[in-house]
Enzyme design. Structure first.
Site, PDB file in Angstrom:
ATOM      1  CG  HIS A 148      -1.886   0.977   1.420  1.00  0.00           C
ATOM      2  ND1 HIS A 148      -1.607   2.279   1.759  1.00  0.00           N
ATOM      3  CD2 HIS A 148      -3.227   0.909   1.290  1.00  0.00           C
ATOM      4  CE1 HIS A 148      -2.741   2.964   1.837  1.00  0.00           C
ATOM      5  NE2 HIS A 148      -3.736   2.160   1.556  1.00  0.00           N
ATOM      6  CG  ASP A 224       0.618  -2.154   6.142  1.00  0.00           C
ATOM      7  OD1 ASP A 224      -0.308  -2.219   6.979  1.00  0.00           O
ATOM      8  OD2 ASP A 224       0.509  -1.589   5.043  1.00  0.00           O
ATOM      9  CD  GLN A 227      -6.803  -4.673   4.093  1.00  0.00           C
ATOM     10  OE1 GLN A 227      -7.741  -5.425   4.309  1.00  0.00           O
ATOM     11  NE2 GLN A 227      -6.980  -3.404   3.791  1.00  0.00           N
ATOM     12  CE  LYS A 250      -7.083  -0.064   6.257  1.00  0.00           C
ATOM     13  NZ  LYS A 250      -7.769   0.296   5.012  1.00  0.00           N
ATOM     14  CB  CYS A 390      -3.843   3.451  -1.455  1.00  0.00           C
ATOM     15  SG  CYS A 390      -5.068   4.698  -1.144  1.00  0.00           S
TER      16      CYS A 390
HETATM   17  C1  LIG Z   1      -2.393  -2.695   3.598  1.00  0.00           C
HETATM   18  C2  LIG Z   1      -2.705  -1.307   4.071  1.00  0.00           C
HETATM   19  N1  LIG Z   1      -1.735  -0.550   4.581  1.00  0.00           N
HETATM   20  C3  LIG Z   1      -1.957   0.699   5.031  1.00  0.00           C
HETATM   21  C4  LIG Z   1      -3.200   1.266   4.963  1.00  0.00           C
HETATM   22  C5  LIG Z   1      -3.376   2.666   5.458  1.00  0.00           C
HETATM   23  O1  LIG Z   1      -4.272   2.736   6.496  1.00  0.00           O
HETATM   24  P1  LIG Z   1      -4.805   4.143   6.974  1.00  0.00           P
HETATM   25  O2  LIG Z   1      -5.347   4.808   5.768  1.00  0.00           O
HETATM   26  O3  LIG Z   1      -5.853   3.817   7.980  1.00  0.00           O
HETATM   27  O4  LIG Z   1      -3.645   4.862   7.564  1.00  0.00           O
HETATM   28  C6  LIG Z   1      -4.252   0.513   4.429  1.00  0.00           C
HETATM   29  C7  LIG Z   1      -5.622   1.058   4.321  1.00  0.00           C
HETATM   30  O5  LIG Z   1      -5.995   1.836   3.499  1.00  0.00           O
HETATM   31  C8  LIG Z   1      -3.998  -0.792   3.971  1.00  0.00           C
HETATM   32  O6  LIG Z   1      -4.970  -1.545   3.431  1.00  0.00           O
END
Ligand SMILES: Cc1ncc(COP(=O)(O)O)c(C=O)c1O
Lengths: 445, 152
Positions: A148, A224, A227, A250, A390
């Site tokens: 991401h 990370d 998910q 999430k 993203c």
């Molecule tokens: C795999 C992953 N990493 C990072 C993020 C970033 O999360 P957030 O937007 O809550 O900071 C997301 C969600 O959009 C994600 O799915």
């Protein structure tokens, strides 16, 4: 077994209709999950009863708020297999990942200021921090092509600012991390920043093998867990990663709060990211000393109501049992995969089976742009995500510009998946493709 | 769903999305613009060539990829502005922006008529997320024309 039909009643929003009276079929939990009543109630109760700033003030409300804030830290730590003092509140996972990257950056800047005889920077970043976290030319940061943007861009920036080199693990045609490319982890690797599961393909990473390789070369591992934390049991101590990031929203929790996990001794040495009130010990006009973690990383007035809601969320998930959640969602993943396979002209991106994957499925509809796919599904009440989610590099690797993505949550039912698959058939019909592959009168777009 | 979707995806739009006018790379051009819609990754590169007086759009070509709304809008726009005065193209662009701001209400008959096939996008304005798709080409045109007018 977890019963999503009765569980749905806990989520008020799921009872609403959309687009002129259609029952909502929410398949965008990968972006953000809906909230159960206990989470909404917890936030409400905090505002109605205990609202105050934390770690300041001597009045009763401040005490109550501080206690709620710290009890939540213990609950969330416990949920992910961490110790209480290893959890730092952030606004989301993105901020958590930036916090770590900026720790490295600040240590690197202080170290190079010292060697060039620069100003007082060295007084705010300890020698231990500089030794541990300094990056310079020749050092390498390793990510994967599946990241991401939140776990890619901060590392790209860190590399650019310190002179370090960014390298990456490649992907197989199925979108899984390709073990053949694990050899990019080498003696120069200082950081391995990797996703626990892709938010596009749902593929779950073999963290143990990557941690082993990182340990061999003395690199820090940043996970990370955005998910995974919401959809399967996660034990950060057992995974033995150094840092991890996740977002409450999430995990059926509130927006506005996330967490960074860091091993205690690593947080001790990590320089602060944001500075200001609440994270300092002694402040003079010339310099400042900082509090120990986690407070060192919690500058300014905190999102206490959301933190309290986050606790209610992990308690809600714990009561369901994360093993049960994972088993239920594996079933939903299988239904989605099988359903998609039956729709002519629809191609699943990523792993074609349900092993080692979450119920996150990205797909492509032949000759129909994802945005148009999403629009027709939306008109039927089915909410999916469209675009690149993203994560542009993984789309490029899979040979598509964008995709549509359906993702399940604890409350997803077999009926939801059926409605989604029926909608996919409708998409093809609407844009003029008969159920056989040949375009019909209306003509493809 | 049929009604709402058929209002959005008018036959004119589907036709233009399929048989796209003006698609192709222009070798000689006085102005170029690249536009991106970051939410869904739609993108377009549009080039224009003006006449010697820099008053008339002599040639226009665009390449890119995107949803049916963005592709159809580019195609319709091509037909509206090709061989037209720059001032006329700017005026049509303004009408189209007004249409997109109208939340699905029709414009007055004069402007609707001027927009011709582009009036089929009236329903798009009901979907805030799609307005950017429909405007992508018009943004590129405005930008490319500005360059072509000041260019060497
Ligand atoms: C795999 C992953 N990493 C990072 C993020 C970033 O999360 P957030 O937007 O809550 O900071 C997301 C969600 O959009 C994600 O799915």
């Amino acid at each position: 077994m977890l019963n999503p039909d009765t569980l749905k009643a806990d989520f008020p929003l799921l009872g609403r209709t959309v687009r002129g009276g259609k029952p909502l079929v929410y398949l965008d939990s990968g972006a953000t999950a809906q909230k159960p009543q206990p989470v909404i109630d917890a936030e409400l109760a905090f505002y109605a009863q205990s609202n105050a700033a934390v770690h300041r003030g001597a009045h009763q409300l401040a005490e109550e708020a501080t206690e709620a804030y710290e009890l939540a830290r213990a609950a969330v730590a416990n949920f992910v297999g961490a110790a209480e003092d290893e959890i730092v509140w952030t606004k989301n996972a993105t901020e958590a990942l930036n916090l770590v990257a900026h720790g490295f950056l600040n240590a690197s800047l202080a170290a190079s200021a010292k060697t060039t005889g620069g100003g007082p920077a060295s007084t705010v970043v300890s020698d231990a921090a500089q030794q541990r976290y300094r990056l310079q030319a020749g050092d390498e940061i390793v990510v994967s092509e599946a990241e991401h943007h939140a776990n890619l861009v901060p590392w790209q920036q860190l590399a650019a600012k310190t002179g370090a080199t960014l390298r990456w693990i490649g992907l197989t045609d199925e979108g899984r991390l390709d073990p053949e490319t694990y050899s990019v982890i080498g003696p120069r690797t200082r950081i391995l920043a990797i996703t626990h599961a892709s938010n596009v393909t749902g593929a779950i990473t073999d963290v143990a093998e990557l941690v082993r390789r990182a340990r061999d070369v003395g690199a820090y591992v940043v996970l990370d867990a955005c998910q995974t934390a919401a959809h399967m049991p996660v034990d950060l101590h057992a995974l033995d990663v150094d840092f991890a990031a996740f977002s409450a929203h999430k995990m059926v929790g509130p927006t506005g709060v996330g967490a960074l996990f860091g091993k205690r001794e690593l947080l001790e040495d990590l320089p602060p990211f944001l500075t200001g009130g609440s994270m300092v010990e002694v402040v003079t006009m010339e310099s400042t000393s900082f509090m120990p973690p986690p407070q060192r990383f919690e500058a300014g007035t905190q999102m206490v109501a959301q933190v309290v809601g986050f606790r209610a969320a992990v308690e809600y998930l714990s009561a369901l049992g994360m093993d049960q959640v994972a088993a239920h969602e594996a079933e939903m993943a299988q239904l989605m995969i099988d359903g998609i396979a039956d729709v002519p002209g629809v191609r699943l991106l990523g792993p074609q089976d349900s092993a080692d994957r979450l119920a996150v499925v990205a797909f492509e509809v032949e000759s129909v742009h994802p945005h148009d796919v999403g629009q027709v599904l939306d008109s039927l009440g089915v909410a999916v995500r469209v675009g690149h989610h993203c994560a542009q590099p993984i789309h490029r690797r899979l040979g598509v510009h964008a995709s549509a993505r359906a993702s399940a949550g604890v409350y997803t039912t077999a009926a939801d998946v059926e409605a989604f698959i029926a909608g996919l058939h409708e998409v093809r019909r609407f844009f003029g493709f008969a159920e056989s592959a040949a375009p019909a009168a209306r003509g493809g777009v | 769903m049929a009604d709402a979707m058929e209002q959005l995806y008018q036959q004119v739009i589907l036709d233009h999305a399929r048989a796209r006018q003006g698609e192709g790379e222009l070798a000689e051009y006085g102005g170029e613009s690249f536009q991106l819609n970051p939410t869904c990754g739609d993108q377009v590169t549009l080039r224009v060539q003006l006449d010697e007086d820099r008053e008339t759009i002599q040639a226009l070509g665009w390449t890119g990829q995107g949803c049916s709304i963005s592709q159809a809008s580019l195609s319709v726009m091509y037909e509206l502005v090709i061989e037209q005065k720059v001032t006329r193209a700017a005026e049509l662009g303004e009408h189209f922006r007004e249409l997109m701001a109208a939340r699905g209400q029709e414009l007055d008959p004069a402007r609707l008529e001027a927009l011709d096939d582009a009036s089929a996008f009236t329903g798009v304005a009901r979907y805030p997320a799609r307005i950017k798709c429909a405007l992508l080409g018009w943004m590129a045109l405005r930008d490319a024309l500005a360059q072509a007018q000041v260019g060497a």
